[in-house]
Design a protein around this motif. Structure first.
Motif, PDB file in Angstrom:
ATOM      1  N   PRO A 115       0.378  -1.168   0.212  1.00  0.00           N
ATOM      2  CA  PRO A 115      -0.023   0.120  -0.388  1.00  0.00           C
ATOM      3  C   PRO A 115       0.710   1.138  -0.290  1.00  0.00           C
ATOM      4  O   PRO A 115       0.339   2.180  -0.488  1.00  0.00           O
ATOM      5  CB  PRO A 115      -1.283  -0.515   1.655  1.00  0.00           C
ATOM      6  N   GLU A 116       1.785   1.152   0.365  1.00  0.00           N
ATOM      7  CA  GLU A 116       3.133   2.411   0.359  1.00  0.00           C
ATOM      8  C   GLU A 116       3.045   3.081  -1.123  1.00  0.00           C
ATOM      9  O   GLU A 116       2.843   1.714  -1.910  1.00  0.00           O
ATOM     10  CB  GLU A 116       3.791   2.238   1.134  1.00  0.00           C
ATOM     11  N   ASP A 117       3.433   4.106  -0.879  1.00  0.00           N
ATOM     12  CA  ASP A 117       3.743   5.234  -2.452  1.00  0.00           C
ATOM     13  C   ASP A 117       5.402   5.085  -2.598  1.00  0.00           C
ATOM     14  O   ASP A 117       5.773   6.315  -3.438  1.00  0.00           O
ATOM     15  CB  ASP A 117       3.549   5.632  -3.006  1.00  0.00           C
ATOM     16  N   SER A 154       4.797  -1.261  -4.836  1.00  0.00           N
ATOM     17  CA  SER A 154       3.716  -0.848  -4.539  1.00  0.00           C
ATOM     18  C   SER A 154       2.550  -0.693  -5.275  1.00  0.00           C
ATOM     19  O   SER A 154       2.423  -1.147  -6.721  1.00  0.00           O
ATOM     20  CB  SER A 154       4.222   0.587  -4.541  1.00  0.00           C
ATOM     21  N   GLN A 166       0.179   1.008  -6.274  1.00  0.00           N
ATOM     22  CA  GLN A 166      -0.636   2.807  -6.208  1.00  0.00           C
ATOM     23  C   GLN A 166      -0.192   2.323  -8.075  1.00  0.00           C
ATOM     24  O   GLN A 166      -0.755   3.359  -8.356  1.00  0.00           O
ATOM     25  CB  GLN A 166       0.097   3.615  -5.127  1.00  0.00           C
ATOM     26  N   THR A 190       3.022   8.218   1.542  1.00  0.00           N
ATOM     27  CA  THR A 190       2.471   7.060   2.763  1.00  0.00           C
ATOM     28  C   THR A 190       3.441   7.124   4.142  1.00  0.00           C
ATOM     29  O   THR A 190       2.350   6.769   4.726  1.00  0.00           O
ATOM     30  CB  THR A 190       2.309   6.034   1.856  1.00  0.00           C
ATOM     31  N   THR A 207       6.376   3.660 -12.401  1.00  0.00           N
ATOM     32  CA  THR A 207       7.368   4.018 -11.336  1.00  0.00           C
ATOM     33  C   THR A 207       6.611   5.433 -10.923  1.00  0.00           C
ATOM     34  O   THR A 207       7.983   5.767 -12.384  1.00  0.00           O
ATOM     35  CB  THR A 207       8.192   2.736 -10.038  1.00  0.00           C
TER      36      THR A 207
END
Length: 337
Positions: free
Chosen positions: A74-76, A83, A85, A187, A248
């Motif tokens: 869940p981290e960016d 990730s 995201q 995050t 990314t």
């Protein structure tokens, strides 16, 4: 003023201060090292190698890593294709216990003394902690190798649990210096990372804590990371070079040049004379075969063999052959305890 501004050569300063007295370079001095000209690079690497040999000796610690839980984080972290995201093509995968044990056995067969279990998470939930308990016990029953872990940010209870399982070293990188960290991760905070690192140190587990370079940081910010790591005093510092991953936010950055990478290795050694300095991700792209050799003769005294989490590494046989050629013995298991 810098050493250069006063007419004092930074390599002469480093030789007297670090090699002779064992005093790490300051931030200003690390900046001066990172700004040395290419025609001084050979001398710089030779000095860093002398420091490594005096305070660490010729042995090289060899480690293998495996991802217990890959993708879907869940981290960016802007460099990381795990990730959830980003659009990076990394799907979420969990390994089972037999797969973990097999990976540990393969790692031990290379001569490595350490096997690190990594998970792409903000921090471990109970499912992951339960799998760690079962996995660590199974590995220790099957193979003679030290087990390390990298599971993100921890609570005090989780730190204590990992120590009780027999995890001897925990990896949690700072990633970047404090001033550049918000450009790399949004995050969670730099201080949240520091909190986990401090709890790990207080638990009695060894702390493995490093970062990435080549993410668009300035030379001053690169030096800041080295000095902040020195202040934390980890047992080991893995040094990663950005390998830009498609999808990314850092995917379009140019890889760091080999000369800058070698200067960085030497500078980190002079900032961390008594710390294990480990080749980690990105060295194949940034340095190639010749640069890998130069880094081992410029301050590096540990390597990760085989593949990384989302990128391919060198064939372990190539690294082991190079260590043999350079007459750098692999550190025995009982020397890592």
């Amino acid at each position: 003023m810098t050493a250069q501004a006063t007419g004092t050569d930074i390599l002469d300063v480093a030789r007297e201060q670090v090699l002779e007295r064992g005093v790490p370079l300051t931030h200003e001095q690390v900046v001066a090292v990172l700004r040395t000209d290419d025609d001084r690079l050979e001398d710089l690497l030779a000095l860093a190698h002398e420091v490594r040999m005096r305070y660490q000796g010729p042995d090289v610690e060899v480690e293998g890593i495996v991802s217990l839980k890959t993708g879907g984080c869940p981290e960016d972290c802007h460099f990381c294709s795990q990730s959830g995201q980003f659009t990076s093509p990394v799907r979420s995968v969990w390994l089972n216990i037999p797969q973990l044990v097999r990976a540990a056995e393969q790692t031990a067969a290379t001569g490595a003394s350490e096997f690190c279990i990594v998970a792409a998470v903000r921090g471990p939930d109970e499912r992951l902690m339960a799998q760690m308990r079962e996995g660590v016990a199974a590995i220790k029953a099957a193979v003679d190798i030290e087990v390390a872990a990298s599971l993100g940010m921890l609570t005090q209870e989780q730190v204590d649990d990992l120590a009780d399982m027999g995890v001897h070293r925990y990896n949690h990188n700072l990633e970047a210096g404090r001033s550049y960290f918000p450009q790399v991760v949004t995050t969670h905070s730099f201080d949240e990372r520091l909190d986990t690192c401090r709890m790990v140190k207080e638990s009695g587990m060894e702390l493995c804590c490093g970062g990435l370079v080549g993410m668009g940081e300035t030379i001053e910010q690169r030096a800041e990371l080295a000095v902040q790591l020195a202040e934390l005093e980890p047992h080991e510092v893995p040094l990663n070079f950005l390998n830009p991953r498609p999808g990314t936010p850092f995917g379009d950055l140019e890889p760091m040049g080999s000369s800058d990478a070698l200067r960085t290795i030497a500078a980190f050694r002079l900032a961390l004379p008594r710390t294990i300095l480990r080749y980690a991700g990105g060295r194949e792209l940034t340095l190639g075969d010749l640069g890998t050799r130069d880094g081992l003769l410029g301050g590096i005294n540990a390597v990760i063999v085989g593949n990384y989490l989302t990128t391919l590494g060198r064939d372990p046989k190539e690294d082991l052959a190079l260590l043999d050629e350079l007459q750098m013995p692999i550190k025995a298991l009982n020397e890592t305890l």
